[in-house]
Write an enzyme that holds these catalytic residues in place. Structure first.
Site, PDB file in Angstrom:
ATOM      1  CB  CYS A 111     -21.775  16.644  -6.356  1.00  0.00           C
ATOM      2  SG  CYS A 111     -21.558  16.365  -4.600  1.00  0.00           S
ATOM      3  NE  ARG A 156     -18.722  15.225 -11.220  1.00  0.00           N
ATOM      4  CZ  ARG A 156     -17.910  16.259 -11.462  1.00  0.00           C
ATOM      5  NH1 ARG A 156     -17.254  16.322 -12.592  1.00  0.00           N
ATOM      6  NH2 ARG A 156     -17.741  17.218 -10.576  1.00  0.00           N
ATOM      7  CD1 TRP A 168     -17.176  12.489  -3.245  1.00  0.00           C
ATOM      8  CD2 TRP A 168     -17.686  10.506  -4.105  1.00  0.00           C
ATOM      9  NE1 TRP A 168     -16.193  11.605  -2.874  1.00  0.00           N
ATOM     10  CE2 TRP A 168     -16.469  10.387  -3.385  1.00  0.00           C
ATOM     11  CE3 TRP A 168     -18.198   9.369  -4.722  1.00  0.00           C
ATOM     12  CZ2 TRP A 168     -15.761   9.188  -3.282  1.00  0.00           C
ATOM     13  CZ3 TRP A 168     -17.500   8.170  -4.615  1.00  0.00           C
ATOM     14  CH2 TRP A 168     -16.303   8.096  -3.918  1.00  0.00           C
ATOM     15  CG  ASN A 177     -19.223  19.734  -7.288  1.00  0.00           C
ATOM     16  OD1 ASN A 177     -18.928  19.075  -6.288  1.00  0.00           O
ATOM     17  ND2 ASN A 177     -18.435  19.812  -8.343  1.00  0.00           N
ATOM     18  N   GLY A 178     -19.229  21.291  -4.225  1.00  0.00           N
ATOM     19  CA  GLY A 178     -18.201  22.090  -3.555  1.00  0.00           C
ATOM     20  C   GLY A 178     -18.371  21.973  -2.050  1.00  0.00           C
ATOM     21  CD  GLU A 212       2.054   4.748  -3.369  1.00  0.00           C
ATOM     22  OE1 GLU A 212       2.038   3.735  -2.638  1.00  0.00           O
ATOM     23  OE2 GLU A 212       1.194   4.971  -4.234  1.00  0.00           O
ATOM     24  CE  LYS A 233      -0.028   3.976  -7.443  1.00  0.00           C
ATOM     25  NZ  LYS A 233      -0.113   3.544  -6.097  1.00  0.00           N
ATOM     26  CD  GLU A 268      -0.713  -0.193  -8.027  1.00  0.00           C
ATOM     27  OE1 GLU A 268      -1.643  -0.970  -7.763  1.00  0.00           O
ATOM     28  OE2 GLU A 268      -0.533   0.859  -7.408  1.00  0.00           O
ATOM     29  CG  HIS A 327      22.826  -3.320   6.048  1.00  0.00           C
ATOM     30  ND1 HIS A 327      23.829  -3.655   6.940  1.00  0.00           N
ATOM     31  CD2 HIS A 327      22.558  -2.004   6.275  1.00  0.00           C
ATOM     32  CE1 HIS A 327      24.125  -2.617   7.692  1.00  0.00           C
ATOM     33  NE2 HIS A 327      23.365  -1.599   7.329  1.00  0.00           N
ATOM     34  CE  LYS A 355      -9.312   2.990  -6.581  1.00  0.00           C
ATOM     35  NZ  LYS A 355      -7.925   3.501  -6.556  1.00  0.00           N
TER      36      LYS A 355
HETATM   37  C1  AGP Z   1      -2.777   1.088  -4.622  1.00  0.00           C
HETATM   38  O1  AGP Z   1      -2.344   1.659  -5.851  1.00  0.00           O
HETATM   39  C2  AGP Z   1      -3.419  -0.258  -4.805  1.00  0.00           C
HETATM   40  N1  AGP Z   1      -4.496  -0.180  -5.706  1.00  0.00           N
HETATM   41  C3  AGP Z   1      -3.729  -0.979  -3.496  1.00  0.00           C
HETATM   42  O2  AGP Z   1      -2.488  -1.222  -2.872  1.00  0.00           O
HETATM   43  C4  AGP Z   1      -4.617  -0.242  -2.471  1.00  0.00           C
HETATM   44  O3  AGP Z   1      -3.930   0.866  -1.940  1.00  0.00           O
HETATM   45  C5  AGP Z   1      -4.917  -1.216  -1.321  1.00  0.00           C
HETATM   46  O4  AGP Z   1      -5.655  -2.308  -1.837  1.00  0.00           O
HETATM   47  C6  AGP Z   1      -5.701  -0.572  -0.172  1.00  0.00           C
HETATM   48  O5  AGP Z   1      -6.953  -0.136  -0.641  1.00  0.00           O
HETATM   49  P1  AGP Z   1      -7.814   0.871   0.290  1.00  0.00           P
HETATM   50  O6  AGP Z   1      -7.032   2.111   0.415  1.00  0.00           O
HETATM   51  O7  AGP Z   1      -9.098   1.051  -0.462  1.00  0.00           O
HETATM   52  O8  AGP Z   1      -8.013   0.202   1.625  1.00  0.00           O
END
Ligand code: AGP
Length: 606
Positions: free
Chosen positions: A2, A27, A74, A98-99, A479, A483, A486, A502, A601
């Site tokens: 928060c 935040r 938050w 906050n906490g 993952e 990273k 993207e 394979h 996002k």
């Molecule tokens: C992850 O770095 C990406 N931005 C994307 O794959 C994300 O994880 C995916 O769209 C799922 O989003 P969510 O966790 O909000 O459901």
């Protein structure tokens, strides 16, 4: 996470408070409020939703006071609502916090037993009750706050106003940040630099256990045990945007470094090292009829779900199926009331995951969601939710949400394992103690990432990357590849190391960097064979290895070492250098790290 602001001086404080809260907007918040001293009494204004709703209230009521505190919430405990918004007032005391107060339930029960009634679902309100009780006894505002704080377990940054004590704010911190701004015959309080940087550059960073009495004419700081201390102001030379990123160049980098705190906040008050158990708020599973766990997610959350499969199957010995939301929703899935359907989502708004959960629920499955945004759509449509306490994740590339999802899935594995009996009490206690110690090890990895910077410079112009892992580190290979691609736009693929022969081995040549997750543990020897296959074909091998593994160094081109931890917790460490590598390479390539091209996002469309 928060946001708190405070002002003591000669100006009308309402505009200063709202401006400070607006500068904490990054935040995130789902409610906001102020407590402003007028006529010796604090007047509370609070609203759910955006800060603009609070501004409307303030414009209507026009509080004239020059001493006040403000808060953006938050939510972590208690849904977003006006009733749960801060400040919380009880008797003569108004508090913003906050906490997370770990022992809030026990304190609330104790206070209710002595006749107190509560008006919110939050842990914070307890603080106002404790201070008010103490103030009735001591008539000493500082002593009352001190006595109340000594009852709390957990993390707090608080600011307190008391009726009848109009010229001061008392504030304190423990495991949550709080800053004081030093002005000319006026002083400020804030959770973070951006809130008050436009008012002063002279800031005091309170230390753990500090309590401060803030007046216009000066600030007196003491420790929880009553000793006066001197904290020198520091001159902050950041610009406003830098300040919102905590001095980091990008939100993503700030969020990478926030992970130890985020994991601590996610597991705190949900595990008991004494009983070896993990708790899921307000959700029970009928273990008699539970046949299987099905986890659905997208993107990075899907990778967390894949790790969750390993965790739950190894701890609870329950079959786990993992599927992408976009696949599950269209395949007329075989799922029913004997299945526990888990949805993993940072935003709680991902369309494919939401649709998959609706599909499964429609077929009778009980739904538990793991989510980072309180009150978002997915938790609202679940039978139970395990919130991650990562705080708002601004960078499009998910980092702290991912590691807090892993932490939450570990809690779920322990919770189920203790109920199937597959996880014994001694083993669970061991696991919980190791989990509680992990954030410190995460911090150690992040603080020693200079090797990553060197590697990033060496491979920033590579055309492709391959990431290899086995077992629980196979999803981490996926993952790490995600990273990198993207945010740097370099093509990267994650692959099970055992699959190399394979097909992917045909890709290996001197231009292909191959990141191999090779911590000690099951599959280590096999991984060593895999990286030898890569080296034999001139591939460049970057190994993530356990500290103390002195053999691997002469088998690879680069090695990044991480602390030795038990297999179940390795992903929480092995992912960190991969996040940092992706970040450093992207930064070198000059891409828009926080908002990479073509991405959003939260993917709220199909
Ligand atoms: C992850 O770095 C990406 N931005 C994307 O794959 C994300 O994880 C995916 O769209 C799922 O989003 P969510 O966790 O909000 O459901």
């Amino acid at each position: 996470m928060c946001g708190i602001v405070g002002y003591v001086g000669s100006e009308r404080c309402s505009d200063i408070l709202v401006d400070g809260l607006r500068r904490l907007e990054y935040r995130g918040y789902d409610s906001a409020g102020t407590a402003i001293m007028e006529g010796g009494e604090t007047h509370i204004l609070r609203s759910q939703g955006k800060l603009s709703n609070l501004s409307v209230l303030i414009d209507e009521q026009k509080p004239q006071g020059t001493v006040g505190i403000g808060h953006t919430r938050w939510a972590t405990h208690g849904r977003p609502s006006e009733q749960n918004a801060h400040p919380h007032k009880y008797g003569n005391v108004a508090v913003v916090h906050n906490g997370i107060i770990e022992n809030h339930a026990a304190l609330r029960a104790e206070l209710e037993a002595s006749g107190h009634t509560f008006s919110s679902e939050t842990d914070t309100e307890i603080v106002a009750h404790l201070i008010d009780d103490a103030f009735k006894e001591t008539k000493d505002s500082l002593e009352s706050v001190r006595q109340a704080l000594c009852r709390l377990e957990g993390a707090y940054a608080i600011s307190v106003l008391l009726d009848g004590v109009p010229d001061q704010i008392i504030c304190a911190r423990q495991d949550a940040p709080l800053i004081l701004g030093v002005g000319e015959n006026e002083n400020y309080i804030a959770s973070d630099v951006p809130a008050i940087l436009n008012r002063t550059r002279d800031m005091i960073f309170l230390e753990e256990g500090d309590i401060a009495v803030v007046r216009a004419e000066g600030i007196a700081i003491s420790t929880l045990d009553g000793k006066s201390v001197e904290r020198k102001p520091q001159k902050i030379m950041w610009d406003a945007m830098m300040a919102e990123k905590g001095g980091h160049k990008h939100f993503m980098l700030k969020e990478i470094f926030e992970q130890p705190r985020a994991v601590t906040d996610t597991i705190r008050d949900r595990v008991s090292p004494t009983t070896g158990d993990a708790f899921i708020d307000d959700f029970d599973v009928d273990m008699e009829t539970l046949r299987r766990v099905v986890i659905v997610a997208c993107g990075t959350s899907y990778h967390a779900a894949l790790v969750g499969k390993f965790l739950i199957e190894s701890m609870a010995r329950i079959p786990v199926e993992v599927d992408l939301g976009s696949e599950f929703r269209y395949r007329d899935p075989l799922i029913n009331k004997h299945d526990l359907l888990v949805g993993v989502s940072q935003s709680g708004e991902t369309a494919d995951t939401l649709a998959a959960l609706r599909e499964g629920r429609g077929k009778g499955a009980r739904v538990l969601s793991i989510c980072n945004v309180v009150g978002s759509t997915i938790p609202r449509e679940s039978d139970g939710v395990l919130y991650t306490h990562a705080g708002p994740e601004i960078g499009v590339a998910s980092t702290k949400a991912f590691t807090t999802q892993l932490a939450a899935l570990t809690l779920l594995g322990i919770h189920l394992g203790r109920r199937t009996g597959a996880l014994t009490e001694p083993k669970a206690k061991e696991l919980i103690n190791d989990l509680l110690a992990l954030p410190e090890q995460m911090k150690e990895v992040l603080d020693h990432s200079a090797t990553v910077d060197v590697i990033a410079r060496r491979y920033a112009n590579a055309r492709d990357f391959l990431y290899l892992g086995r077992g629980m580190n196979y999803p981490i290979a996926l993952e790490g590849a995600l990273k990198l691609k993207e945010i740097s736009y370099i093509h990267a693929e994650g692959y099970p190391a055992g699959e190399m022969k394979h097909g992917p081995i045909a890709l290996i040549d001197e231009n292909l960097p191959v990141v191999v997750l090779a911590p000690r543990g099951s599959g280590y020897e096999k991984i060593i064979n895999n990286l030898a296959e890569v080296r034999a074909r001139e591939g460049k091998v970057i190994a993530i290895a356990s500290r103390g593994d002195n053999e691997i160094g002469n088998k690879v081109d680069d090695v990044i070492q991480i602390p030795d931890v038990r297999t179940e917790l390795q992903p929480l460490l092995t992912v960190l250098p991969l996040q940092m590598l992706a970040y450093r390479i992207a930064d070198i390539r000059g891409t828009d790290v926080d908002q990479p091209r073509n991405l959003a996002k939260s993917v709220t469309v199909e």
